[in-house]
Design a protein around this motif. Structure first.
Motif, short mmCIF file in Angstrom:
data_model
loop_
_atom_site.label_atom_id
_atom_site.label_comp_id
_atom_site.label_asym_id
_atom_site.label_seq_id
_atom_site.Cartn_x
_atom_site.Cartn_y
_atom_site.Cartn_z
N LEU A 118 -6.35 0.28 -1.87
CA LEU A 118 -6.65 -0.27 -0.55
C LEU A 118 -8.16 -0.20 -0.32
O LEU A 118 -8.78 0.82 -0.59
N ALA A 119 -8.72 -1.30 0.18
CA ALA A 119 -10.15 -1.27 0.51
C ALA A 119 -10.36 -0.44 1.76
O ALA A 119 -9.49 -0.37 2.63
N TYR A 120 -11.52 0.22 1.82
CA TYR A 120 -11.88 1.02 2.99
C TYR A 120 -13.32 0.66 3.35
O TYR A 120 -14.21 0.75 2.51
N ARG A 123 -13.44 2.43 10.82
CA ARG A 123 -13.48 2.35 12.28
C ARG A 123 -12.14 1.89 12.85
O ARG A 123 -12.04 1.66 14.06
N SER A 124 -11.14 1.75 12.00
CA SER A 124 -9.81 1.47 12.53
C SER A 124 -9.23 2.79 13.00
O SER A 124 -9.41 3.82 12.36
N TYR A 125 -8.52 2.74 14.10
CA TYR A 125 -8.03 3.98 14.72
C TYR A 125 -6.80 4.54 14.02
O TYR A 125 -6.61 5.74 14.00
N VAL A 152 -19.07 -1.33 11.63
CA VAL A 152 -17.93 -1.85 10.88
C VAL A 152 -18.50 -2.67 9.73
O VAL A 152 -19.65 -3.11 9.80
N THR A 153 -17.70 -2.89 8.71
CA THR A 153 -18.18 -3.71 7.60
C THR A 153 -17.70 -5.15 7.79
O THR A 153 -16.74 -5.40 8.53
N LEU A 154 -18.37 -6.03 7.08
CA LEU A 154 -17.97 -7.43 7.10
C LEU A 154 -16.52 -7.57 6.63
O LEU A 154 -15.71 -8.26 7.25
C1 LIG Z 1 -15.73 2.20 19.19
C2 LIG Z 1 -14.91 1.11 18.58
C3 LIG Z 1 -14.83 -0.12 19.23
C4 LIG Z 1 -14.08 -1.16 18.68
N1 LIG Z 1 -14.03 -2.34 19.35
C5 LIG Z 1 -13.31 -3.36 18.85
C6 LIG Z 1 -13.27 -4.63 19.50
O1 LIG Z 1 -13.88 -4.83 20.55
N2 LIG Z 1 -12.56 -5.63 18.92
C7 LIG Z 1 -11.90 -5.46 17.74
O2 LIG Z 1 -11.31 -6.42 17.26
N3 LIG Z 1 -11.91 -4.27 17.11
C8 LIG Z 1 -12.60 -3.22 17.63
N4 LIG Z 1 -12.63 -2.02 16.95
C9 LIG Z 1 -11.89 -1.89 15.70
C10 LIG Z 1 -12.71 -2.29 14.47
O3 LIG Z 1 -13.50 -3.42 14.74
C11 LIG Z 1 -11.77 -2.64 13.32
O4 LIG Z 1 -10.90 -1.56 13.07
C12 LIG Z 1 -12.50 -2.99 12.02
O5 LIG Z 1 -11.57 -3.55 11.13
C13 LIG Z 1 -13.15 -1.79 11.38
O6 LIG Z 1 -13.89 -2.17 10.25
P1 LIG Z 1 -14.20 -1.15 9.05
O7 LIG Z 1 -15.22 -1.81 8.21
O8 LIG Z 1 -14.47 0.19 9.58
O9 LIG Z 1 -12.83 -1.21 8.28
P2 LIG Z 1 -11.76 -0.06 7.99
O10 LIG Z 1 -11.32 0.51 9.28
O11 LIG Z 1 -12.26 0.85 6.96
O12 LIG Z 1 -10.59 -0.94 7.38
C14 LIG Z 1 -9.89 -1.84 8.21
C15 LIG Z 1 -8.97 -2.73 7.39
O13 LIG Z 1 -9.78 -3.63 6.66
C16 LIG Z 1 -9.46 -3.57 5.30
N5 LIG Z 1 -10.68 -3.82 4.55
C17 LIG Z 1 -11.91 -3.24 4.73
N6 LIG Z 1 -12.79 -3.76 3.86
C18 LIG Z 1 -12.13 -4.68 3.12
C19 LIG Z 1 -12.48 -5.51 2.03
N7 LIG Z 1 -13.73 -5.53 1.53
N8 LIG Z 1 -11.52 -6.31 1.50
C20 LIG Z 1 -10.27 -6.30 1.98
N9 LIG Z 1 -9.87 -5.53 3.00
C21 LIG Z 1 -10.79 -4.73 3.56
C22 LIG Z 1 -8.89 -2.18 5.08
O14 LIG Z 1 -8.03 -2.16 3.97
C23 LIG Z 1 -8.14 -1.97 6.38
O15 LIG Z 1 -6.88 -2.57 6.32
C24 LIG Z 1 -13.38 -0.97 17.47
C25 LIG Z 1 -13.47 0.26 16.82
C26 LIG Z 1 -14.22 1.30 17.36
C27 LIG Z 1 -14.30 2.61 16.64
#
Ligand SMILES: Cc1cc2nc3c(=O)[nH]c(=O)nc-3n(C[C@H](O)[C@H](O)[C@H](O)COP(=O)(O)OP(=O)(O)OC[C@H]3O[C@@H](n4cnc5c(N)ncnc54)[C@H](O)[C@@H]3O)c2cc1C
Ligand SMILES: NC(=O)c1ccc[n+]([C@@H]2O[C@H](COP(=O)([O-])OP(=O)(O)OC[C@H]3O[C@@H](n4cnc5c(N)ncnc54)[C@H](OP(=O)(O)O)[C@@H]3O)[C@@H](O)[C@H]2O)c1
Lengths: 244, 452
Positions: free
Chosen positions: B56-58, B62-64, B125-127
């Motif tokens: 699984l990609a991470y 920032r997902s809860y 968050v990442t792209l």
């Molecule tokens: C303070 C706060 C505010 C937020 N506000 C919002 C908001 O306003 N609107 C909203 O929509 N969300 C919001 N979020 C949630 C956040 O935007 C999402 O959870 C986002 O997906 C997090 O990105 P991440 O890079 O941390 O991914 P992760 O949380 O690490 O992963 C999320 C998902 O993406 C997948 N993934 C990650 N990278 C890849 C990749 N390269 N290829 C394939 N799959 C991948 C993972 O497998 C996982 O299923 C908020 C979160 C926080 C903490």
């Protein structure tokens, strides 16, 4: 515009420093050994705003050094900053059982540096200015059973840099010894990661700052200076009994 | 450099006090906890994966909930796969590796007069993560989800094939990957269309409202005049104060320098707070104080406007070791404000009350994503400390309201909602055809379990 020569430019932590130099619009001559890593980094530096030329070279081949430094100096016209970062870390157990692998590490981490630093220092003396930053390691501050050959290559480099700094001071040329602690890079990928680890990004940014402010010796991050101060004052009588 | 300090050493001491080190691949809510998970942190994509599947990609975690966790599997951290690949300054088209953070992206594009087309409430968050959850922002009523702005992406599958996906090229695979919660493979890079700006500042306005109907009125009025709208709700007051809050709206300013925000959080919470710190009373007090704070209408930088929480690093630690969860659902227009009323009320009566509550009216722009969460209607998010059985009961009750209103829960926040909600919200059978056989996640296993 800064004119920068980077040797071992595919190092994960130096890549982060280069990103910062690139955003300032620097002119960069970057070398690395693995072609696809090198081009991928060079391409990004261009997008970020730098003027870049890359050269693929295995630095263990010392005969190439003279021509390579010439090419770099020609492209840059003047070398304002030279950054040397290449290195390998052969586990002590492997070096103990295979003398050749240890010899190779001495070649990469120390011998190649001597030849490159000599050429760069001469070039900078001729220019009348310049800055040299080389990556040493906290591992060079005291030999420990877990990695003393690696530590010894870094200690040798550390001593060499200190002498070079002394020599180049009168020419106004700065020599910066950069001593990272644990940094999260491919070199340490197989180590268990503890909270003392710094990310490559943070280390790279700190290195960028250290080069800008021209410190002589800088620990990355700062707290390693204190950790090493403690490690260094442990009397040898006790130290030799410790499992470090 | 191995083992500078050996095994029973200061680092385990530090760990005890500061929680895990930089290597803590948990979810933002830190509930549920993950078990027996390998971590692989490549720098270069040609490195072979040394561990076994499921994978699984991470991104930045920032997902809860549990969409970014994989028990007994391997997560691939993308945070070092983060290059800028190309940038067209004229047309605002940028291509990057999927591990680049929105923070780094903004730092680069803002000085050139470009902005993210859609941004969530944190820039860490990442792209790839933004694509995989098809994130939405305060401009959903104008721009829809992030997935609508992707021109093309590259997906690496476990059979080592690389697929280039876009609306014109393999569109079904593209649609499955947008909002595909990481299950269709590893997104390696993407090309997105940015938004033109003339200033890094926002002309912002905050208006106090007394109840949910007033919110609704304000929101509908503002949809046509403001690009960004959202409301903060008092998530713990009952009686006359129930449903009160601040309505926040803004537009990109025409004047002001194109300067990016600060890179790092100003303060980082150094360790877990004791669990009693956030309780019914302190949550109530926070909401009360926040509601009464003086409001300023002014030109503010985009950072405090979009990312107010980013000034505090690791703020999830204030909930203590137990962790917390965020409930976010969307209620269709038909069920509307009454359902939002029920959700808010349930949170106050059954739980501690919500520490941070956000309400937003979604517009009707459809996302290409098969599992994309937003739809026209209202979305509410509520944060609660995790209190074992009590929280599980609370989620159940909130789910019941969502279900009968015909709503959906959000994958990025879900930490244990009734999994049948996914089956009723989406065409899961169709989506499954695109899943990479070597990929899975804890969230997905839950969804599947609801069917056996
Ligand atoms: C303070 C706060 C505010 C937020 N506000 C919002 C908001 O306003 N609107 C909203 O929509 N969300 C919001 N979020 C949630 C956040 O935007 C999402 O959870 C986002 O997906 C997090 O990105 P991440 O890079 O941390 O991914 P992760 O949380 O690490 O992963 C999320 C998902 O993406 C997948 N993934 C990650 N990278 C890849 C990749 N390269 N290829 C394939 N799959 C991948 C993972 O497998 C996982 O299923 C908020 C979160 C926080 C903490
Ligand atoms: N990581 C740490 O914890 C740590 C701590 C203290 C000091 N250091 C030092 O920091 C420096 C950078 O290392 P890093 O951590 O960033 O690891 P890294 O990413 O592995 O970088 C090391 C670089 O050196 C290059 N290199 C090795 N041998 C070479 C040769 N013969 N010719 C040309 N290039 C060669 C490698 O090229 P390839 O990619 O082609 O192999 C690689 O780019 C090293 O000197 C290291 O000793 C690291």
């Amino acid at each position: 515009m800064k004119r920068i020569l980077v040797i071992g430019g595919t190092s994960a932590m130096i890549r982060e420093s280069l990103r910062m130099f690139a955003k300032e619009g620097s002119k960069i001559y970057i070398t690395g050994r693995t072609e696809n890593k090198l081009t991928s980094i060079a391409d990004e530096l261009k997008v970020l705003g730098a003027d870049v030329k890359e050269e693929c070279i295995d630095l263990d081949l010392s005969d190439e050094h003279l021509n390579f430094i010439k090419r770099a100096a020609e492209y840059l016209e003047k070398i304002d900053i030279a950054i040397l970062a290449h290195g390998i870390n052969i586990p002590q157990a492997e070096a103990d059982s295979n003398i050749e692998s240890g010899r190779k590490m001495i070649q990469t981490n120390f011998v190649s540096y001597v030849s490159l630093l000599t050429l760069i220092a001469n070039q900078m003396i001729e220019q009348g200015s310049g800055k040299i930053a080389a990556i040493v390691s906290v591992a060079g501050d005291r030999g420990r059973q877990s990695n003393f050959l690696y530590g010894a290559t870094k200690a040798a480099l550390d001593t060499y840099l200190s002498g070079l700094r002394n020599k180049l001071h009168k020419y106004g040329i700065k020599v910066i010894s950069i001593k990272p602690g644990y940094v999260d890079t491919p070199m340490t990928a197989s180590f268990p990661h503890n909270p003392l680890f710094t990310s490559a990004k943070e280390a790279g940014e700190l290195i960028f700052k250290a080069i800008s402010v021209e410190k002589d010796i800088v620990y990355i991050p700062w707290f390693w200076r204190w950790i090493l101060t403690i490690i260094k004052i442990i009397p040898e009588q006790i130290f030799k009994r410790m499992r470090l | 450099m191995s083992d500078l300090i050996s095994s029973n050493n200061p680092s385990s001491f530090l760990k005890k006090f500061f929680g895990a080190g930089i290597e803590s691949f948990e979810s933002w809510g830190r509930y549920p906890k993950v078990q027996n998970q390998n971590e692989f942190i490549p720098y270069w994509l040609n490195e072979a994966i040394p561990y076994s599947s499921p994978l699984l990609a991470y991104g930045l975690g920032r997902s809860y909930g549990d969409c970014c966790l994989c028990d007994n599997g391997t997560i691939i951290s993308t945070r070092n796969i983060n290059r800028l690949i190309s940038f067209d300054k004229e047309d605002g088209i940028i291509e990057c590796d999927a591990g680049i953070s929105f923070s780094d992206l903004l730092e680069f594009i803002v000085p050139h007069g470009w902005f993210l087309p859609v941004t969530p409430g944190t820039r860490f968050v990442t792209l790839g993560g933004a694509i995989a959850n098809d994130v939405h922002g305060k401009n959903h009523h104008r721009e829809g989800t992030f997935g609508r702005h992707i021109i093309e992406l590259e997906l690496l599958r476990s059979d080592c094939k690389s697929l280039i996906l876009s609306a014109g090229n393999n569109p079904e695979f593209f649609n499955a990957t947008i909002g595909g919660i990481g299950l269709t493979g590893l997104i390696t890079k993407a090309k997105i269309k940015l938004k033109k700006i003339h200033s890094a500042f926002i002309d912002a306005e905050t208006i106090r409202f007394g109840n949910l109907n007033d919110f609704d009125k304000l929101s509908r009025e503002s949809d046509s005049t403001h690009e960004y709208t959202v409301a903060w709700l008092d998530g713990s007051s009952r009686g006359k104060s129930f449903g009160r809050g601040h309505f926040i709206r803004g537009n990109h300013s025409e004047e002001g320098a194109l300067v990016p925000g600060k890179k790092n959080p100003s303060i980082t919470i150094p360790c877990d707070f004791p669990e009693f710190f956030l309780n019914r009373l302190s949550i109530r007090a926070f909401n009360e104080t926040y509601f009464r704070k003086p409001l300023a209408n002014s030109k503010i930088h985009y950072s405090p406007f979009f990312y107010p929480l980013d000034v505090l690093g690791k703020w999830n630690r204030i909930y203590g070791k137990r962790g917390f969860f965020q409930y976010q659902c969307v209620i269709p227009e038909t069920a509307g404000i009454p359902a939002i009323h029920d959700l808010l009320e349930t949170g106050i009566k059954l739980g501690t009350g919500s520490f941070l509550t956000v309400l937003k009216h979604f517009g009707e722009l459809k996302s290409p994503g098969m599992l994309s969460f937003p739809m026209k209607g209202y979305t509410i998010t509520m944060d609660f400390p995790f209190e074992k059985l009590k929280s599980i009961e609370l989620i159940k009750r909130l789910d019941a309201i969502t279900r009968s209103a015909g709503g959906r829960v959000y994958t990025a926040k879900d930490a244990g909602s009734a999994d049948d909600l996914y089956y009723s919200s989406f065409n899961i059978e169709k989506f499954e055809k695109f899943i990479d056989p070597a990929f899975s996640s804890n969230l997905w296993r839950r969804v599947k379990r609801s069917r056996v």
